[in-house]
Design a protein around this motif. Structure first.
Motif, short mmCIF file in Angstrom:
data_model
loop_
_atom_site.label_atom_id
_atom_site.label_comp_id
_atom_site.label_asym_id
_atom_site.label_seq_id
_atom_site.Cartn_x
_atom_site.Cartn_y
_atom_site.Cartn_z
N SER A 127 0.84 -1.20 0.00
CA SER A 127 0.00 0.00 0.00
C SER A 127 0.88 1.25 0.00
O SER A 127 2.02 1.21 0.44
CB SER A 127 -0.92 0.01 1.22
OG SER A 127 -0.16 0.00 2.42
N SER A 128 0.33 2.34 -0.50
CA SER A 128 1.09 3.59 -0.64
C SER A 128 0.42 4.73 0.10
O SER A 128 -0.81 4.74 0.28
CB SER A 128 1.22 3.96 -2.13
OG SER A 128 1.84 2.93 -2.86
N LEU A 129 1.24 5.71 0.48
CA LEU A 129 0.74 6.94 1.08
C LEU A 129 1.40 8.12 0.39
O LEU A 129 2.63 8.13 0.21
CB LEU A 129 1.08 7.01 2.58
CG LEU A 129 0.20 6.23 3.57
CD1 LEU A 129 0.81 6.31 4.96
CD2 LEU A 129 -1.22 6.78 3.59
N THR A 130 0.61 9.11 -0.01
CA THR A 130 1.20 10.34 -0.54
C THR A 130 1.65 11.21 0.63
O THR A 130 1.32 10.94 1.80
CB THR A 130 0.16 11.12 -1.36
OG1 THR A 130 -0.89 11.56 -0.49
CG2 THR A 130 -0.41 10.27 -2.49
N TRP A 131 2.39 12.26 0.32
CA TRP A 131 2.82 13.18 1.37
C TRP A 131 1.62 13.81 2.06
O TRP A 131 1.60 14.00 3.28
CB TRP A 131 3.75 14.24 0.80
CG TRP A 131 5.09 13.70 0.43
CD1 TRP A 131 5.56 13.44 -0.82
CD2 TRP A 131 6.14 13.32 1.34
NE1 TRP A 131 6.83 12.91 -0.76
CE2 TRP A 131 7.21 12.84 0.55
CE3 TRP A 131 6.28 13.33 2.72
CZ2 TRP A 131 8.41 12.37 1.11
CZ3 TRP A 131 7.47 12.88 3.28
CH2 TRP A 131 8.52 12.40 2.48
N GLY A 132 0.59 14.14 1.27
CA GLY A 132 -0.61 14.72 1.86
C GLY A 132 -1.31 13.76 2.80
O GLY A 132 -1.76 14.15 3.90
N GLU A 133 -1.39 12.48 2.42
CA GLU A 133 -2.01 11.48 3.27
C GLU A 133 -1.17 11.23 4.52
O GLU A 133 -1.71 10.99 5.61
CB GLU A 133 -2.20 10.18 2.49
CG GLU A 133 -3.27 10.28 1.40
CD GLU A 133 -3.25 9.12 0.44
OE1 GLU A 133 -4.29 8.85 -0.19
OE2 GLU A 133 -2.18 8.47 0.30
N MET A 134 0.15 11.30 4.36
CA MET A 134 1.03 11.13 5.51
C MET A 134 0.83 12.27 6.51
O MET A 134 0.88 12.06 7.73
CB MET A 134 2.49 11.08 5.04
CG MET A 134 3.45 10.61 6.12
SD MET A 134 3.15 8.89 6.59
CE MET A 134 3.73 8.93 8.29
N ALA A 135 0.58 13.48 6.01
CA ALA A 135 0.35 14.62 6.90
C ALA A 135 -0.90 14.40 7.75
O ALA A 135 -0.94 14.76 8.93
CB ALA A 135 0.21 15.90 6.08
N GLU A 136 -1.94 13.79 7.15
CA GLU A 136 -3.15 13.49 7.92
C GLU A 136 -2.85 12.49 9.03
O GLU A 136 -3.36 12.61 10.15
CB GLU A 136 -4.23 12.92 6.99
CG GLU A 136 -4.75 13.92 5.96
CD GLU A 136 -5.79 13.31 5.04
OE1 GLU A 136 -6.25 12.17 5.34
OE2 GLU A 136 -6.14 13.94 4.03
N ARG A 137 -2.02 11.50 8.73
CA ARG A 137 -1.67 10.50 9.74
C ARG A 137 -0.85 11.14 10.87
O ARG A 137 -1.06 10.83 12.04
CB ARG A 137 -0.89 9.36 9.08
CG ARG A 137 -0.65 8.19 10.01
CD ARG A 137 -0.27 6.92 9.25
NE ARG A 137 -1.32 6.45 8.36
CZ ARG A 137 -1.38 5.22 7.87
NH1 ARG A 137 -0.46 4.33 8.21
NH2 ARG A 137 -2.36 4.86 7.07
N VAL A 138 0.07 12.01 10.50
CA VAL A 138 0.86 12.72 11.51
C VAL A 138 -0.06 13.56 12.39
O VAL A 138 0.11 13.64 13.62
CB VAL A 138 1.93 13.61 10.85
CG1 VAL A 138 2.59 14.54 11.88
CG2 VAL A 138 2.99 12.74 10.17
N GLY A 139 -1.09 14.19 11.80
CA GLY A 139 -2.03 14.98 12.58
C GLY A 139 -2.74 14.15 13.63
O GLY A 139 -2.97 14.62 14.76
N CYS A 140 -3.11 12.92 13.27
CA CYS A 140 -3.75 12.02 14.25
C CYS A 140 -2.84 11.75 15.43
O CYS A 140 -3.26 11.79 16.60
CB CYS A 140 -4.16 10.71 13.58
SG CYS A 140 -5.47 10.86 12.36
N TRP A 141 -1.59 11.48 15.15
CA TRP A 141 -0.63 11.24 16.21
C TRP A 141 -0.41 12.50 17.05
O TRP A 141 -0.26 12.42 18.27
CB TRP A 141 0.70 10.76 15.62
CG TRP A 141 0.73 9.30 15.32
CD1 TRP A 141 0.65 8.69 14.10
CD2 TRP A 141 0.82 8.24 16.28
NE1 TRP A 141 0.70 7.32 14.23
CE2 TRP A 141 0.81 7.02 15.56
CE3 TRP A 141 0.91 8.20 17.67
CZ2 TRP A 141 0.87 5.77 16.19
CZ3 TRP A 141 0.98 6.95 18.31
CH2 TRP A 141 0.96 5.76 17.56
N GLN A 142 -0.40 13.64 16.38
CA GLN A 142 -0.15 14.90 17.10
C GLN A 142 -1.29 15.19 18.09
O GLN A 142 -1.05 15.61 19.22
CB GLN A 142 0.00 16.04 16.09
CG GLN A 142 0.77 17.24 16.63
CD GLN A 142 1.19 18.18 15.50
OE1 GLN A 142 1.41 17.74 14.37
NE2 GLN A 142 1.30 19.45 15.81
#
Length: 614
Positions: free
Chosen positions: A48-63
């Motif tokens: 599976s792949s993640l774009t930079w934009g999708e990665m930013a959403e995941r980082v936001g969840c962790w934040q």
């Protein structure tokens, strides 16, 4: 297709990034739709792949989740996880909140993990599996400051009987996807970003304090010597807890906008290389050396014609490489014709096992055996060796594609200075040199002098501007005769032979040199059968004629070394030295003192009577 200037325009300068979390934000802003990461989805059975934009959403969840712990900026949070996007998400969120990340090796011992958690005062811990936490629970009193444990694995699925403590949560349940993402902490580039505990071949690990600027500068300097672009694909398999992988395999690709693919495991690395077909690979010498040994073992099973063709291909390829470097004349007509035939017949088939489109391969963390480098370079692999250490964030020197001298550590990277102490120790100074050792001011003063020179602990020399590492000061053996010996040089030559999986040379304060040798099981079976001995019988390893054959083999391997460096006695072993046994570091470096202590009886027997045993 983009031109070279266009591709370089995609790079993010250090000044623009400011901090490591600033680098991530800038990358997301510049290329939100580019693929950032890929990893294997075990549940769905596909990559599976993640774009930079999708990665930013995941980082936001962790934040959002981490902010609920109300940790003050500068608080330490640890992560014991295999390489994956969750590792990145957790770290980026922590850095954005001003927290200090403490990476832990996934397969480190519970005692060592407990020590690091206690020494760092970590208040949160992210583990990959329930079992990792269970192994730590008996040490719980050693690290009282830990407030929260997050487990990537779903505890209920892993064990229905498991009743988690209030401070142990499953990541999927803990992460919140509602509410706004907290504002980023206004960090300074000189602030402490991470504590990287040295794996240490001797003594307790020390927490190396690295700032945002330390790591960003090093990544940018590396990009000047090894150009990397957003259309590169890097296969990551070295632990992110190691500074080498963290800077070159994580932050450098982020700076360039390259895609990072996380390998499933070392065991499946061969399959993953064939599937992902990376353009860039970062590894330690042991991986290249084991691949070399497998090639040699396969050739031993094939006919003389196959072996001759392979040797010819490597020889012509090596001359072709030297000509391309401007250090030899161009290939003659006959060799050019032969190369056109041998490249698809031999070289391309070997490189296809690495995916077939590697643009660059980097070896670091330890010196690479010259025969191994010569083999792969001769086959057409752009293999570059570098040098560094955690305390330098980590790179100090490296070879370049257009100026590559195998066997050397290359030239100092741009902005790094080097010089030598009276005893031959390499000293380095750069913006990458650490802030110091965590809570160890005296050891910091010993490692970094008032003028900012880092004492590397490595003996080296410089020829024609290039650095050649001769071994650790602690690994220079002084024999009872006064002769000195760089044990690492011998060990690298020995383990390039398919028979020897691991080696430790002994000779400190001794009248002659001996060795502990771990044999490769299949190669050992083959040798034992040649000698009409039973490979399954442990007593066979102690037979005098077996040891005589091994010593003769070592003499051939070490024929270019002086007489005092020749190995005169050996102890043959079949049980490998592993991380679990505490005998090698997570980057596969042998812990000399631990091995010597474990095999003290065997070593003492090697010197009993001071006679040559044959």
């Amino acid at each position: 297709m983009k031109t070279e200037p266009d591709r370089k325009a995609d790079l993010i300068p250090v000044a623009t990034a400011g901090t490591l979390s600033g680098l991530f934000r800038e990358r997301v802003a510049r290329t939100p739709d580019l693929t950032a990461y890929r990893q294997f989805d075990e549940i769905r059975g596909h990559w599976s792949s993640l774009t930079w934009g999708e990665m930013a959403e995941r980082v936001g969840c962790w934040q959002r989740a981490l902010s609920n712990l109300t940790l003050a900026p500068g608080a330490r949070v640890a992560v014991q996880l295999r390489n994956c996007v969750e590792w990145v998400g957790y770290e980026q969120a922590a850095l954005a909140l001003g927290l200090v990340v403490v990476p832990l090796y996934p397969n480190d011992s519970p005692g060592n993990i407990a020590y690091i958690l206690a020494d760092s005062g970590s208040q949160a811990l992210f583990v990959g599996s329930l079992n990792q936490w269970r192994m730590l629970e008996s040490w719980r009193s050693a690290f009282p400051e830990l407030r929260q444990v997050i487990c990537l694995e779903d505890a209920a699925c892993a064990d229905a009987r498991f009743e988690p403590a209030p401070n142990v949560v499953c990541a999927a349940d803990w992460l919140t996807r509602e509410g706004s993402v907290p504002a980023d902490h206004d960090a300074d580039p000189s602030d402490l970003a991470t504590l990287v505990y040295t794996s240490g071949t001797t003594g307790r690990p020390k927490g190396v304090m690295l700032s945002h600027r330390n790591i960003l500068w090093n990544a940018a300097a590396q990009l000047e010597t090894v150009p990397t672009y957003h259309d590169d694909i890097l296969l990551s398999f070295l632990p992110l807890s190691h500074a080498f992988e963290r800077t070159l395999g994580y932050y450098l690709p982020m700076m360039a906008g390259s895609c990072v693919v996380y390998a499933r495991s070392l065991q499946t690395l061969g399959e993953d290389l064939m599937t992902i077909r990376p353009t860039a690979l970062i590894s330690v010498p042991r991986v290249y050396e084991k691949a070399y040994v497998r090639i040699q073992a396969k050739l031993a099973q094939e006919g003389r014609i196959a072996r001759a063709l392979f040797r010819k291909a490597v020889a012509i390829g090596w001359r072709r490489f030297l000509a391309g470097q401007g250090r030899a004349a161009d290939l003659g007509f006959a060799d050019r014709i032969l190369w056109r035939l041998l490249r698809p017949l031999v070289a391309d088939k070997v490189l296809a096992r690495l995916g077939g489109r590697l643009r660059i391969a980097i070896s670091g963390a330890a010196p690479l055996s010259e025969p191994v480098a010569r083999c792969f370079i001769g086959l057409g692999l752009n293999l570059l060796e570098g040098y560094g250490l955690t305390e330098a964030s980590p790179t100090i020197a490296g070879n370049r594609t257009e100026d590559n001298v195998p066997g050397s550590a290359g030239l100092p990277i741009p902005g790094a200075e080097v010089r030598f102490a009276a005893n031959g120790e390499l000293l380095a100074r750069s913006p990458g040199v650490m802030l110091g050792y965590w809570k160890r001011p005296e050891e910091t003063r010993q490692a970094v002098d008032p003028d900012g020179w880092l004492h590397t602990g490595d003996i080296a020399e410089m020829r024609e501007g290039r650095i050649y590492i001769r071994g650790r000061i602690k690994d220079i053996l002084v024999m009872s005769s006064g002769e000195k010996l760089a044990a690492g040089d011998l060990e690298r030559i020995i383990t390039a032979d398919p028979l020897f999986d691991q080696a430790l040379v002994v000779g400190e304060g001794k009248p002659f040199v001996t060795a502990l040798l771990v044999l490769e099981p299949e190669a050992w079976k083959s040798l034992a059968r040649e000698l009409s001995s039973d490979p399954a019988d442990p007593r066979t390893l102690q037979e005098r004629r077996v040891k005589r054959v091994v010593i003769e083999r070592l003499a051939h391997l070490l024929r270019d070394f002086p007489a005092h460096a020749q190995i005169r006695r050996v102890q043959l072993l079949l049980t490998p030295w592993t991380v679990d046994h505490g005998l090698v570091t997570p980057t596969m470096k042998v812990k000399r003192e631990e091995v010597l202590q474990r095999y003290k009886t065997e070593v003492d027997a090697l010197y009993a009577g001071h006679a040559i045993a044959m």
